[in-house]
Design an enzyme around this catalytic site. Structure first.
Site, short mmCIF file in Angstrom:
data_model
loop_
_atom_site.label_atom_id
_atom_site.label_comp_id
_atom_site.label_asym_id
_atom_site.label_seq_id
_atom_site.Cartn_x
_atom_site.Cartn_y
_atom_site.Cartn_z
N ARG A 2 -11.81 -49.15 12.96
CA ARG A 2 -11.56 -48.27 12.35
C ARG A 2 -12.29 -48.81 11.18
O ARG A 2 -11.69 -49.52 10.45
CB ARG A 2 -10.67 -47.45 12.81
CG ARG A 2 -10.59 -45.89 11.98
CD ARG A 2 -9.63 -45.81 12.23
NE ARG A 2 -8.73 -46.46 12.07
CZ ARG A 2 -7.33 -45.31 10.67
NH1 ARG A 2 -7.01 -44.71 11.94
NH2 ARG A 2 -6.52 -46.33 10.00
N PHE A 21 -2.76 -38.47 17.11
CA PHE A 21 -1.99 -39.51 16.06
C PHE A 21 -0.85 -39.72 17.26
O PHE A 21 0.14 -39.12 17.87
CB PHE A 21 -1.40 -39.59 14.87
CG PHE A 21 -1.40 -40.97 14.08
CD1 PHE A 21 -1.94 -41.46 14.46
CD2 PHE A 21 0.01 -41.19 13.80
CE1 PHE A 21 -1.57 -43.23 13.14
CE2 PHE A 21 0.14 -42.54 13.35
CZ PHE A 21 -0.77 -43.29 13.16
N TYR A 46 0.51 -41.23 2.22
CA TYR A 46 -0.06 -43.09 1.71
C TYR A 46 -1.30 -42.98 2.06
O TYR A 46 -1.90 -44.49 1.64
CB TYR A 46 0.99 -43.63 2.41
CG TYR A 46 1.17 -43.02 3.06
CD1 TYR A 46 0.82 -44.07 4.53
CD2 TYR A 46 2.36 -43.40 4.00
CE1 TYR A 46 1.04 -44.27 5.77
CE2 TYR A 46 3.12 -42.44 5.35
CZ TYR A 46 2.05 -43.78 6.71
OH TYR A 46 2.45 -43.69 7.99
N LYS A 47 -2.80 -42.10 2.72
CA LYS A 47 -3.66 -42.70 3.01
C LYS A 47 -4.12 -42.07 1.46
O LYS A 47 -4.67 -43.18 1.24
CB LYS A 47 -3.85 -42.33 4.63
CG LYS A 47 -3.09 -42.22 5.43
CD LYS A 47 -3.10 -41.39 6.95
CE LYS A 47 -2.35 -41.96 7.83
NZ LYS A 47 -2.37 -43.06 8.02
N ASP A 94 -2.39 -31.47 11.29
CA ASP A 94 -1.56 -32.61 10.51
C ASP A 94 -2.75 -33.02 10.00
O ASP A 94 -3.79 -32.95 9.85
CB ASP A 94 -1.42 -33.42 11.53
CG ASP A 94 -1.17 -34.90 11.06
OD1 ASP A 94 -1.22 -34.97 10.26
OD2 ASP A 94 -0.61 -35.80 12.00
#
Lengths: 416, 416
Positions: free
Chosen positions: B376, B124, B226-227, B201
């Site tokens: 995605r 990321f 927050y995912k 991560d």
């Protein structure tokens, strides 16, 4: 001083109406810790619910179209209304601690060879610790000056301490402990003359004391939003970097929020040519949006009127201290001169911890205890009445008369 | 594949009821971006309002008695329910970027003399940038490995890259881009054998893929809330430091929240003998409390059932891609083997940006575009139905058939 005089002052208060913007669940409670956690503005409840329901809940990821630059937008608003900063120089992000770390690191990187960081022994703990960590990591010396008799450092003492070995000066505009105000423009000029950068912490002044960052020539500043700005528990902090310095500084946390084309997700870090380069990660939106409301509320009164009321409130405390508490052994740990004092007053007493407990538990008065011996009274000008101050001081003298604090335990240790 | 088959899968879904815990304002919207911003749980609205009104508004500064260790309490809860971590090893604080910076710095400080940081070219962006910044500041080399054909690195490639010059390995458990899962225990063992620390991560796996940090022998980890954890825009991130490592590591941001006796406000920094030493500043409470709710909601289903459903949802996407989209020029940019794939699927296409725009603007389907050429699809197992996936794929093939994407502008640049 009679209570009727305080009542008269409330009747003549030019911004007494501002109080209606805040939630008061318990009208009998006297809250003198708005400089630790400011009160909840009514409009914040609606703003947070709107962000949850219409933003997050309904628009989902598309809400980021509005929020993507929220830290800069709220920063500009804060800068304009309360900090005297033109747009593009203030951003809201992270905590005060993290912002101080970012800006102090960036500043030190521009002064290689200079080996001293100057601060004060009564600077807020997190400021001292952050600077201590940077000094340790870089083999520098953190030199802590002791405040003078009235709680401040003052320009002359700073000038005496500034030499060509000083890389960075990091001070609080208003001392969290004594409430003493430092002369920001004069100290900034002196530091610049010696070739050092200055990083101001505005946590205890923003929203209570006039600030003119641009015209004062300030380089760098950080500050808290959950005190006088009433943005709620742990709301993100702000940072200020003067325009002309921005592209000359790089902060150490190269997160994607500081990236020039963030959503290109390119191979290498390329910092934004703006205040955004001092951001790091995704901002906590629900905690951040209340800053906008907090600034709006204070802006209705204007910082000059807030300052005038802050002076009047603390003057009343000082007069009552002189009349009632000095004879009982309390010292004034804040400057006597209101021009040298922020919006809070610290009273020194050997039993300060137990006295604070007695006020909280038995008198419905909430002050703040600050080690080692301070009862800190912060009558936030936005919502504190003069009768609140009179009543709190009256209850405090009664606690002392009745020795009511003696039934409380001495201060417990807290070890994690 | 008929729609009736998707309907049958929904009817047989063991955790279909979990969807009722979330807010659905627009039942016609198909949301496949829960791995960017997860949906709003209904209970979060009440929790945030409670914190505002009963906490901040009513108890004022006294509410900190409950919140003072909230980052550790919520961290323990998250660790127990979703990360396989015993208490005292997970804390919630700051952003993923800042947590990665803190832990990577702490790790590098323990490996002086080793001059390589290993990561991947598809890690990321913020991870890559943070590591790039640390490498630049310390004169180290950031070596980015290219993923293999299925999007992952794999144990053998990692072993080949590990030498005695490697200080730190920093990888994503599940790739944000390809969705490929790395073998955490095997890579961690290999790195340890070479004398390096590994920092994982977990942003794209926490809450979607089983994680057993303790039994996998993980040293360090960070991740986003927050995912899949549905904690809201910019909710603070988490960090994990294995018990036995904690007092051997020091993070660089010496803020007061990491101080052993924080409210003694003593003269020198003395880090807590616990996970608290990895904290820095005051946590943003309104953004943090929703993490507790998000974990509670997922824990009702259990991570095994979430994983099973995630596999079934992505398998359906892959089958439909094969039947409908591969003939139209879409590539599968995620592993074909569901055991090697997280809870999202990436489809490659030269027009991925405009196709994503067409889905959002004209089809009420929200995917995520990821540069350079990926659509995605993240069907969060907690609330996505199989018919949602079927309908989204059906609309996608119709967009392609009608060339509906051609009326959208090519991707604009975004320069700050």
């Amino acid at each position: 001083v009679k209570r009727a005089e305080a009542e008269r002052m409330d009747a003549e208060d030019a911004i007494g109406w501002l109080r209606d913007h805040f939630v008061f669940d318990d009208p009998g409670l006297i809250y003198l810790d708005g400089n630790s956690l400011g009160r909840l503005p009514k409009a914040t409840i609606a703003a947070v619910n709107e962000a949850m329901r219409a933003g997050w809940g309904s628009r989902l990821v598309r809400a980021w179209h509005e929020w993507i630059d929220v830290g800069q937008r709220v920063g500009d608003h804060l800068g304009k209304k309360l900090l005297g900063a033109a747009p593009g120089q203030v951003a809201v992000s992270d905590s005060t601690s993290v912002n101080l770390y970012k800006l102090a690191t960036a500043a030190l990187d521009t002064r290689p060879g200079r080996r001293v960081i100057l601060s004060t022994s009564d600077n807020f703990p997190t400021d001292r610790y952050i600077l201590e960590g940077l000094a340790a990591a870089r083999g520098l010396e953190l030199r802590l000056l002791n405040p003078g008799a009235d709680g401040g450092i003052g320009v002359e003492a700073m000038k005496a301490a500034l030499g060509l070995d000083v890389a960075l000066v990091s001070l609080s505009h208003v001392s969290y402990l004594s409430g003493a105000i430092e002369d920001v423009p004069a100290i900034t000029r002196a530091a610049r003359y010696a070739g050092a950068l200055v990083l101001w912490d505005l946590s205890h002044s923003a929203g209570a004391v006039p600030i003119e960052l641009d015209s004062w020539g300030v380089d760098l500043a950080v500050g808290c939003t959950y005190k006088y700005l009433n943005a709620g528990p742990g709301a993100p902090a702000f940072l200020y970097v003067r325009h002309s310095l921005q592209t000359r500084l790089r902060q150490p946390i190269w997160g994607w929020w500081g990236q020039r084309e963030q959503f290109a997700m390119g191979p290498a870090y390329d910092p934004a040519r703006s205040i955004a380069r001092f951001l790091a990660g995704t901002p906590p939106v629900l905690s951040l949006l209340p800053i906008q409301v907090g600034v709006d509320v204070l802006a209705e009164a204007g910082v000059e009127r807030l300052r005038d009321k802050g002076v009047a409130l603390t003057e009343l405390i000082v007069r009552l201290w002189e009349a009632w508490l000095e004879p009982l052994g309390f010292t004034l740990s804040s400057p006597r001169d209101p021009a040298r004092r922020g919006a809070h007053v610290s009273l020194g007493h050997a039993e300060a911890y137990r006295v604070s407990q007695a006020l909280i538990e038995e008198c419905k008065v909430i002050p703040d205890f600050r080690p080692p011996n301070v009862v800190r009274l912060g009558p936030a000008p936005a919502y504190t009445r003069f009768v609140d101050v009179w009543d709190a001081m009256d209850r405090l003298r009664k606690v002392m008369d009745a020795r009511a604090y003696e039934r409380f335990d001495p201060r417990p240790g807290r070890v994690t």
